[in-house]
Design a protein around this motif. Structure first.
Motif, PDB file in Angstrom:
ATOM      1  N   TYR A 187       0.804  -1.098   0.076  1.00  0.00           N
ATOM      2  CA  TYR A 187      -0.017  -0.028   0.077  1.00  0.00           C
ATOM      3  C   TYR A 187       0.764   1.271  -0.094  1.00  0.00           C
ATOM      4  O   TYR A 187       1.884   1.317   0.760  1.00  0.00           O
ATOM      5  N   SER A 188       0.455   2.278  -0.725  1.00  0.00           N
ATOM      6  CA  SER A 188       1.166   3.339  -0.860  1.00  0.00           C
ATOM      7  C   SER A 188       0.160   4.527  -0.621  1.00  0.00           C
ATOM      8  O   SER A 188      -0.808   4.474  -1.621  1.00  0.00           O
ATOM      9  N   HIS A 189       0.374   5.547  -0.081  1.00  0.00           N
ATOM     10  CA  HIS A 189      -0.510   6.794  -0.110  1.00  0.00           C
ATOM     11  C   HIS A 189       0.296   7.992  -0.679  1.00  0.00           C
ATOM     12  O   HIS A 189       1.491   8.463  -0.441  1.00  0.00           O
ATOM     13  N   LEU A 190      -0.453   8.644  -1.624  1.00  0.00           N
ATOM     14  CA  LEU A 190       0.208   9.636  -2.492  1.00  0.00           C
ATOM     15  C   LEU A 190      -0.701  10.710  -2.664  1.00  0.00           C
ATOM     16  O   LEU A 190      -1.863  10.436  -3.011  1.00  0.00           O
ATOM     17  N   ARG A 191      -0.108  11.716  -2.585  1.00  0.00           N
ATOM     18  CA  ARG A 191      -0.869  13.172  -2.735  1.00  0.00           C
ATOM     19  C   ARG A 191      -0.588  13.691  -4.142  1.00  0.00           C
ATOM     20  O   ARG A 191       0.766  13.574  -4.874  1.00  0.00           O
ATOM     21  N   PHE A 192      -1.579  14.534  -4.741  1.00  0.00           N
ATOM     22  CA  PHE A 192      -1.317  15.163  -6.012  1.00  0.00           C
ATOM     23  C   PHE A 192       0.019  16.085  -6.043  1.00  0.00           C
ATOM     24  O   PHE A 192       0.595  16.078  -7.176  1.00  0.00           O
ATOM     25  N   SER A 193       0.106  16.664  -4.892  1.00  0.00           N
ATOM     26  CA  SER A 193       1.360  17.569  -4.829  1.00  0.00           C
ATOM     27  C   SER A 193       2.444  16.524  -4.722  1.00  0.00           C
ATOM     28  O   SER A 193       3.619  16.960  -5.292  1.00  0.00           O
ATOM     29  N   ASP A 194       2.747  15.305  -4.537  1.00  0.00           N
ATOM     30  CA  ASP A 194       3.841  14.357  -4.663  1.00  0.00           C
ATOM     31  C   ASP A 194       4.042  14.040  -6.115  1.00  0.00           C
ATOM     32  O   ASP A 194       5.409  13.751  -6.453  1.00  0.00           O
ATOM     33  N   LEU A 195       3.113  14.373  -7.023  1.00  0.00           N
ATOM     34  CA  LEU A 195       3.364  14.074  -8.385  1.00  0.00           C
ATOM     35  C   LEU A 195       4.396  15.121  -9.086  1.00  0.00           C
ATOM     36  O   LEU A 195       4.732  14.827 -10.186  1.00  0.00           O
ATOM     37  N   ILE A 196       4.507  16.030  -8.517  1.00  0.00           N
ATOM     38  CA  ILE A 196       5.332  17.135  -9.126  1.00  0.00           C
ATOM     39  C   ILE A 196       6.683  16.884  -9.363  1.00  0.00           C
ATOM     40  O   ILE A 196       7.129  17.176 -10.399  1.00  0.00           O
ATOM     41  N   GLY A 197       7.413  16.209  -8.420  1.00  0.00           N
ATOM     42  CA  GLY A 197       8.653  15.838  -8.501  1.00  0.00           C
ATOM     43  C   GLY A 197       8.892  14.735  -9.514  1.00  0.00           C
ATOM     44  O   GLY A 197       9.791  14.837 -10.386  1.00  0.00           O
ATOM     45  N   TRP A 198       7.826  14.004  -9.868  1.00  0.00           N
ATOM     46  CA  TRP A 198       7.877  12.831 -10.874  1.00  0.00           C
ATOM     47  C   TRP A 198       7.844  13.542 -12.080  1.00  0.00           C
ATOM     48  O   TRP A 198       8.347  13.296 -13.103  1.00  0.00           O
ATOM     49  N   LEU A 199       6.761  14.716 -12.281  1.00  0.00           N
ATOM     50  CA  LEU A 199       6.280  15.179 -13.377  1.00  0.00           C
ATOM     51  C   LEU A 199       7.691  15.965 -14.164  1.00  0.00           C
ATOM     52  O   LEU A 199       7.996  16.011 -15.185  1.00  0.00           O
ATOM     53  N   LYS A 200       8.428  16.654 -12.994  1.00  0.00           N
ATOM     54  CA  LYS A 200       9.378  17.376 -13.392  1.00  0.00           C
ATOM     55  C   LYS A 200      10.531  16.388 -13.802  1.00  0.00           C
ATOM     56  O   LYS A 200      11.272  17.004 -14.779  1.00  0.00           O
ATOM     57  N   ALA A 201      10.773  15.194 -13.153  1.00  0.00           N
ATOM     58  CA  ALA A 201      11.695  14.045 -13.833  1.00  0.00           C
ATOM     59  C   ALA A 201      11.453  13.707 -15.054  1.00  0.00           C
ATOM     60  O   ALA A 201      12.504  13.610 -15.768  1.00  0.00           O
ATOM     61  N   CYS A 202      10.274  13.672 -15.216  1.00  0.00           N
ATOM     62  CA  CYS A 202       9.585  13.242 -16.558  1.00  0.00           C
ATOM     63  C   CYS A 202      10.034  14.493 -17.731  1.00  0.00           C
ATOM     64  O   CYS A 202      10.451  14.077 -18.920  1.00  0.00           O
ATOM     65  N   GLN A 203       9.985  15.644 -17.333  1.00  0.00           N
ATOM     66  CA  GLN A 203      10.432  16.824 -18.189  1.00  0.00           C
ATOM     67  C   GLN A 203      11.945  16.609 -18.585  1.00  0.00           C
ATOM     68  O   GLN A 203      12.151  17.010 -19.672  1.00  0.00           O
ATOM     69  N   VAL A 204      12.772  16.419 -17.631  1.00  0.00           N
ATOM     70  CA  VAL A 204      14.234  16.223 -17.789  1.00  0.00           C
ATOM     71  C   VAL A 204      14.582  15.014 -18.969  1.00  0.00           C
ATOM     72  O   VAL A 204      15.183  15.402 -19.811  1.00  0.00           O
ATOM     73  N   GLU A 205      13.762  13.959 -18.706  1.00  0.00           N
ATOM     74  CA  GLU A 205      14.115  12.825 -19.618  1.00  0.00           C
ATOM     75  C   GLU A 205      13.166  12.941 -21.046  1.00  0.00           C
ATOM     76  O   GLU A 205      13.652  12.087 -21.856  1.00  0.00           O
ATOM     77  N   CYS A 206      12.307  13.703 -20.862  1.00  0.00           N
ATOM     78  CA  CYS A 206      11.466  13.760 -22.221  1.00  0.00           C
ATOM     79  C   CYS A 206      12.159  14.379 -23.272  1.00  0.00           C
ATOM     80  O   CYS A 206      12.885  15.277 -23.332  1.00  0.00           O
ATOM     81  N   GLN A 207      11.971  13.630 -24.620  1.00  0.00           N
ATOM     82  CA  GLN A 207      12.757  14.136 -25.796  1.00  0.00           C
ATOM     83  C   GLN A 207      12.012  14.810 -26.771  1.00  0.00           C
ATOM     84  O   GLN A 207      12.321  15.060 -27.887  1.00  0.00           O
ATOM     85  N   ASN A 208      10.779  15.073 -26.366  1.00  0.00           N
ATOM     86  CA  ASN A 208       9.769  15.754 -27.264  1.00  0.00           C
ATOM     87  C   ASN A 208       9.066  17.070 -26.521  1.00  0.00           C
ATOM     88  O   ASN A 208       8.848  16.893 -25.529  1.00  0.00           O
ATOM     89  N   HIS A 209       9.530  18.081 -27.558  1.00  0.00           N
ATOM     90  CA  HIS A 209       8.883  19.432 -26.913  1.00  0.00           C
ATOM     91  C   HIS A 209       7.271  19.520 -26.664  1.00  0.00           C
ATOM     92  O   HIS A 209       6.847  20.202 -25.548  1.00  0.00           O
ATOM     93  N   SER A 210       6.640  18.923 -27.430  1.00  0.00           N
ATOM     94  CA  SER A 210       5.066  18.814 -27.130  1.00  0.00           C
ATOM     95  C   SER A 210       4.849  18.271 -26.019  1.00  0.00           C
ATOM     96  O   SER A 210       3.860  18.702 -25.065  1.00  0.00           O
ATOM     97  N   VAL A 211       5.375  17.052 -25.642  1.00  0.00           N
ATOM     98  CA  VAL A 211       5.094  16.481 -24.517  1.00  0.00           C
ATOM     99  C   VAL A 211       5.679  17.090 -23.292  1.00  0.00           C
ATOM    100  O   VAL A 211       4.874  17.219 -22.247  1.00  0.00           O
ATOM    101  N   SER A 212       6.647  17.656 -23.277  1.00  0.00           N
ATOM    102  CA  SER A 212       7.383  18.257 -22.238  1.00  0.00           C
ATOM    103  C   SER A 212       6.478  19.573 -21.729  1.00  0.00           C
ATOM    104  O   SER A 212       6.362  19.730 -20.727  1.00  0.00           O
ATOM    105  N   GLU A 213       5.848  20.316 -22.786  1.00  0.00           N
ATOM    106  CA  GLU A 213       4.965  21.458 -22.546  1.00  0.00           C
ATOM    107  C   GLU A 213       3.752  20.932 -21.889  1.00  0.00           C
ATOM    108  O   GLU A 213       3.379  21.618 -20.900  1.00  0.00           O
ATOM    109  N   PHE A 214       3.360  19.889 -22.356  1.00  0.00           N
ATOM    110  CA  PHE A 214       2.153  19.267 -21.655  1.00  0.00           C
ATOM    111  C   PHE A 214       2.314  19.286 -20.193  1.00  0.00           C
ATOM    112  O   PHE A 214       1.421  19.212 -19.266  1.00  0.00           O
ATOM    113  N   LEU A 215       3.515  18.414 -20.042  1.00  0.00           N
ATOM    114  CA  LEU A 215       3.745  18.181 -18.580  1.00  0.00           C
ATOM    115  C   LEU A 215       3.945  19.317 -17.690  1.00  0.00           C
ATOM    116  O   LEU A 215       3.510  19.483 -16.539  1.00  0.00           O
TER     117      LEU A 215
END
Length: 412
Positions: A187-215
């Motif tokens: 079991y894991s409890h996750l807050r929406f605010s906890d998603l920010i770090g994940w989404l920012k890490a995704c931005q760093v690894e993302c290789q597409n500008h449109s997807v990065s802007e969506f993030l």
């Protein structure tokens, strides 16, 4: 002049300067534009967005990168059990589904986001229960856990995603069962605010500008919707002033300590305004359940002779935040027994064309009351101070009551 007064003046001047700059350069900056103002962001809409990002076969074309980062940033306990290494080594085989119907007899339950990965004889399953707005339901998480076991997953994972609760409601899973899941790292409890770090890490690894802007737009939406941050530039500017020296830090703490008191005093004023302005005789206004800032505090329009529910204005979050308005029943059983629950939602959707009417187990029909952000924005509090909020609440409550009454939804 006191340090506190100096701090307030400096913050006020800085905010006004930023507003002036934004107005001057609005064509270039578009500060109020966000893609998510035009995207469905109810529970299902958010589930679809998150599922699309987690899917290794998703159209983002970043393969399993986003899913791997999600596990690293949001589900670190997955790495604490050696038996899950096979899943982590084959994460690209994961399939992601939305609104998966459970096999439980006579149940309409759906897993919001369901991930499955079959690697040889091993089967892994994760259920993400997405709770941005709705309340928990009876045995909901227990049913999902049992569903994962029924599907042959030897190591089920339940992820409870919301913003304000530390744990699910005990009606969804009892504390003893929940403790067992936690002890087994299931079991894991996750807050929406906890998603920010994940989404920012995704931005760093993302290789597409449109997807990065969506993030980036998704991050901005979460900050506004769930964290009360309207403008990061403004937020950072205020923070710089507060952190300037020991005196401004001390003054900011003193100001912060009076904010809750100010809100309670304004809510007390709102209650007086409501009672003074309410002239209806076909229902009774009840404000006794409002004032402390606890979650689910509410204003009730009690209908004489109708004892199964009431028209209701309720704060969905603690500290007077995220209000909703609609028809609420005394219990889920009462709502289920009423023959007009579906009709209530239908007629309100038809008449209130500027609202998005939703429903949940105890609320046959409700919508999100504007302004929504009472935590990070001053708009609602200024309306109370200016004697405007009581009129707005009463007008909307009257309209909901009239629509339901005219369509015979209160017949017993």
């Amino acid at each position: 002049m006191s340090t506190v007064q100096n701090l307030i003046n400096n913050v006020s001047q800085k905010v006004k300067a930023l507003e002036a700059a934004q107005a001057l350069y609005s064509c270039q900056l578009s500060p109020d534009f966000n893609t998510f103002d035009y995207i469905k962001t109810d529970e299902l809409g958010l589930s679809c967005i998150l599922a699309a990002l987690l899917d290794p076969q998703g159209s983002h074309a970043q393969q399993e990168a986003f899913l791997r980062l999600f596990i690293e940033h949001c589900l670190p306990s997955m790495f604490e059990t050696s038996g899950r290494q096979n899943f982590l080594d084959n994460i690209e085989k994961t399939k992601v589904f939305v609104e998966q119907v459970t096999s439980k007899s006579n149940s309409l339950r759906r897993m919001d986001i369901y991930l499955e990965c079959q690697t040889g004889d091993d089967s892994y399953g994760i259920c993400i229960e997405n709770k941005p707005y709705a309340a928990d339901q009876t045995n909901q998480l227990i049913d999902y856990y049992d569903e994962l076991k029924t599907r042959g997953h030897t190591d089920p994972q339940i992820v409870y995603l919301n913003e304000n609760n530390d744990t699910p409601n005990p009606i969804s899973v009892d504390p003893l069962t929940l403790k067992g899941w936690i002890d087994m790292k299931q079991y894991s409890h996750l807050r929406f605010s906890d998603l920010i770090g994940w989404l920012k890490a995704c931005q760093v690894e993302c290789q597409n500008h449109s997807v990065s802007e969506f993030l980036a737009q998704l991050i901005k939406f979460i900050q506004k919707q769930f964290m009360g941050i309207e403008d990061m530039n403004e937020d950072n500017a205020v923070l710089d002033i507060i952190k300037k020296n020991a005196a401004t830090i001390d003054a900011s703490i003193k100001v912060s300590n009076t904010v809750d008191r100010m809100k309670k005093e304004l809510v007390a004023k709102l209650k007086i305004d409501l009672l003074a302005k309410c002239k209806k005789t076909d229902y009774e206004l009840d404000v006794t359940y409002l004032g402390e800032g606890k979650r689910y505090e509410q204003i009730r329009f009690i209908i004489p002779g109708y004892d199964v529910g009431w028209v209701c204005f309720e704060f969905d979050n603690a500290n007077f935040d995220h209000p909703i308005l609609g028809i609420k029943f005394i219990s889920t059983d009462a709502a289920r027994a009423c023959p007009y629950t579906e009709k209530m939602k239908s007629v309100l959707n038809t008449v209130l064309t500027d609202k998005k009417v939703n429903s949940s187990s105890q609320w046959p029909a409700y919508y999100y009351f504007y302004p929504q952000d009472w935590k990070g924005s001053s708009e609602a509090w200024l309306m109370i101070n200016d004697d405007k909020m009581a009129d707005k609440i009463l007008d909307e409550m009257d309209k909901v009551f009239k629509v339901l009454k005219d369509n015979n939804c209160f017949d017993l």
